[in-house]
Design a protein around this motif. Structure first.
Motif, PDB file in Angstrom:
ATOM      1  N   THR A   1     -33.746 -50.564  -2.859  1.00 18.88           N
ATOM      2  CA  THR A   1     -32.317 -50.586  -2.537  1.00 18.88           C
ATOM      3  C   THR A   1     -31.708 -49.191  -2.647  1.00 18.88           C
ATOM      4  O   THR A   1     -31.995 -48.444  -3.579  1.00 18.88           O
ATOM      5  CB  THR A   1     -31.572 -51.544  -3.479  1.00 18.88           C
ATOM      6  OG1 THR A   1     -32.166 -52.842  -3.408  1.00 18.88           O
ATOM      7  CG2 THR A   1     -30.100 -51.640  -3.120  1.00 18.88           C
ATOM      8  N   LYS A   2     -30.841 -48.866  -1.685  1.00 20.20           N
ATOM      9  CA  LYS A   2     -30.153 -47.579  -1.699  1.00 20.20           C
ATOM     10  C   LYS A   2     -28.648 -47.802  -1.795  1.00 20.20           C
ATOM     11  O   LYS A   2     -28.079 -48.577  -1.034  1.00 20.20           O
ATOM     12  CB  LYS A   2     -30.456 -46.783  -0.420  1.00 20.20           C
ATOM     13  CG  LYS A   2     -31.910 -46.407  -0.241  1.00 20.20           C
ATOM     14  CD  LYS A   2     -32.090 -45.571   1.025  1.00 20.20           C
ATOM     15  CE  LYS A   2     -33.543 -45.138   1.186  1.00 20.20           C
ATOM     16  NZ  LYS A   2     -33.726 -44.271   2.392  1.00 20.20           N
TER      17      LYS A   2
ATOM     18  N   SER B   1     -24.827 -45.605  -3.485  1.00 15.99           N
ATOM     19  CA  SER B   1     -24.154 -44.619  -4.330  1.00 15.99           C
ATOM     20  C   SER B   1     -23.164 -45.382  -5.192  1.00 15.99           C
ATOM     21  O   SER B   1     -22.476 -46.288  -4.713  1.00 15.99           O
ATOM     22  CB  SER B   1     -23.418 -43.577  -3.479  1.00 15.99           C
ATOM     23  OG  SER B   1     -24.333 -42.870  -2.662  1.00 15.99           O
TER      24      SER B   1
ATOM     25  N   SER C   1     -35.656 -43.528  -9.937  1.00  9.72           N
ATOM     26  CA  SER C   1     -35.077 -42.848  -8.779  1.00  9.72           C
ATOM     27  C   SER C   1     -33.556 -42.886  -8.785  1.00  9.72           C
ATOM     28  O   SER C   1     -32.919 -42.825  -7.734  1.00  9.72           O
ATOM     29  CB  SER C   1     -35.586 -43.492  -7.486  1.00  9.72           C
ATOM     30  OG  SER C   1     -35.332 -44.893  -7.495  1.00  9.72           O
TER      31      SER C   1
ATOM     32  N   ASP D   1     -26.619 -41.702  -7.528  1.00  6.38           N
ATOM     33  CA  ASP D   1     -27.274 -42.185  -6.310  1.00  6.38           C
ATOM     34  C   ASP D   1     -28.560 -42.915  -6.673  1.00  6.38           C
ATOM     35  O   ASP D   1     -29.356 -42.416  -7.475  1.00  6.38           O
ATOM     36  CB  ASP D   1     -27.608 -41.029  -5.363  1.00  6.38           C
ATOM     37  CG  ASP D   1     -26.381 -40.472  -4.671  1.00  6.38           C
ATOM     38  OD1 ASP D   1     -25.360 -41.185  -4.608  1.00  6.38           O
ATOM     39  OD2 ASP D   1     -26.430 -39.316  -4.210  1.00  6.38           O
TER      40      ASP D   1
ATOM     41  N   ASN E   1     -32.043 -44.142  -5.119  1.00  9.56           N
ATOM     42  CA  ASN E   1     -32.948 -43.922  -3.983  1.00  9.56           C
ATOM     43  C   ASN E   1     -32.313 -43.075  -2.884  1.00  9.56           C
ATOM     44  O   ASN E   1     -32.453 -43.348  -1.696  1.00  9.56           O
ATOM     45  CB  ASN E   1     -33.413 -45.267  -3.407  1.00  9.56           C
ATOM     46  CG  ASN E   1     -34.295 -46.039  -4.365  1.00  9.56           C
ATOM     47  OD1 ASN E   1     -35.119 -45.457  -5.064  1.00  9.56           O
ATOM     48  ND2 ASN E   1     -34.108 -47.351  -4.414  1.00  9.56           N
ATOM     49  N   GLY E   2     -31.573 -42.057  -3.287  1.00  8.73           N
ATOM     50  CA  GLY E   2     -30.979 -41.137  -2.326  1.00  8.73           C
ATOM     51  C   GLY E   2     -29.555 -41.463  -1.924  1.00  8.73           C
ATOM     52  O   GLY E   2     -28.900 -40.660  -1.262  1.00  8.73           O
TER      53      GLY E   2
ATOM     54  N   GLY F   1     -26.288 -44.367  -0.676  1.00  8.13           N
ATOM     55  CA  GLY F   1     -25.956 -45.224   0.454  1.00  8.13           C
ATOM     56  C   GLY F   1     -24.528 -45.686   0.331  1.00  8.13           C
ATOM     57  O   GLY F   1     -23.648 -44.917  -0.044  1.00  8.13           O
TER      58      GLY F   1
END
Length: 309
Positions: free
Chosen positions: A239-240, A242, A257, A287, A289-290, A292
């Motif tokens: 899941t991504k 912010s 992550s 964040d 996983n980077g 979203g």
């Protein structure tokens, strides 16, 4: 209770005075925070005890009556929406492999008496249900407007349903196995979502907010908010999102992550009076996983948990 809390506060306040005599530095803000936390925890435990005792006593003086209705859908098999409004009572909604909406109502009232009182009268009924339901083009509405008599709802919906649920007194909301957009709001009671997929927004005042997702719709903002209780969210590993988080206590995660982001100050100018104000709000940002879509998590008296499912 007040005497105990005052004694705790007095015990903490003695330490700074002694520290000044022996030239030891003490962070009084930390002491005040500790006192506040002890006071809040003590009050929560005492109120919980009173609440359990009150419910146990009241339940012994009550009896239950049930009634069930089945609501057909205009377009069975297609996505629908269920709206539930209750002023007094718990709400449980379960997704199932069916083509109708099934509603079970459990009404609580005084126990019917077999003996007469001093005036020669005895209670024979607590009245009927205050209930209304409607359906139009797969949009189902269920409502209980009564404040005095508690009515719990146990509802089965097809799994591909969106939900909008509002409850107030005795307002526990429990959702299980539903795939859709969930909008849940309570005042007195926790909100629990189990094995759900899609997106969710949940807000309450007294109680924890807990959600266990099997999948999360990408790029859809979500919000989880309470005043008294934990915010506890479980999502699949990939899941991504912010997140913005606010709490007076701690934040935990088992995601490797998950990366924190430094909160940036906001600058505002006042064109009428001139000058600039700079403000840093008490939010923790990160964040997963980077990053979203934005997921907001907020509580005052509780921790925040972000778990890997």
């Amino acid at each position: 209770m007040k005497t105990i809390l005052m004694a705790l506060i007095a015990g903490f306040m003695i330490k700074p005075a002694l520290a000044q005599d022996i030239d030891v530095k003490v962070d009084t803000r930390q002491l005040e925070a500790s006192v506040e936390r002890i006071a809040e925890t003590a009050v929560e435990h005492v109120m919980a005890g009173f609440g359990d005792a009150h419910h146990s006593k009241s339940e012994k003086l009550q009896e239950q009556s049930t009634q069930e209705v089945e609501i057909p859908l205009t377009n069975p098999g297609e996505r629908g929406t269920l709206k539930v409004y209750s002023r007094n009572g718990r709400i449980k909604i379960v997704g199932y492999d069916g083509r109708t909406v099934k509603v079970k109502m459990i009404r609580y009232g005084k126990k019917v008496s077999k003996s007469s009182d001093k005036n020669g009268m005895r209670l024979i009924s607590n009245g009927g249900f205050n209930f209304e339901a409607s359906e139009q083009n797969n949009n189902v509405k269920v409502e209980n407007e009564g404040w005095n008599n508690r009515v719990d709802f146990e509802i089965q919906v097809p799994k591909n349903f969106d939900l909008k649920v509002e409850s107030y007194n005795n307002g526990h909301i429990d959702v299980e196995g539903v795939d859709g957009e969930l909008d849940l709001e309570s005042y007195n009671g926790p909100i629990t979502m189990t094995n759900i997929s899609g997106s969710a927004s949940a807000s309450t005042y007294n109680g924890a907010v807990k959600a266990i997702f099997t999948s999360v719709t990408a790029d859809v903002p979500m919000n989880f908010d309470t005043y008294n209780g934990d915010v506890d969210i479980t999502v699949p590993g990939g899941t991504k999102f912010s997140t913005k988080m606010k709490t007076n206590r701690e934040i935990y995660t088992d995601f490797e992550s998950f990366n924190l982001i430094q909160t940036k100050p906001t600058r505002n100018r006042d064109p009428r009076r001139g000058g600039t104000s700079i403000k840093i709000e008490n939010w923790v940002q990160g964040d997963l996983n980077g990053g979203g879509a934005e997921v907001t998590m907020k509580t005052r008296n509780g921790n925040i948990y972000i778990r890997r499912g």
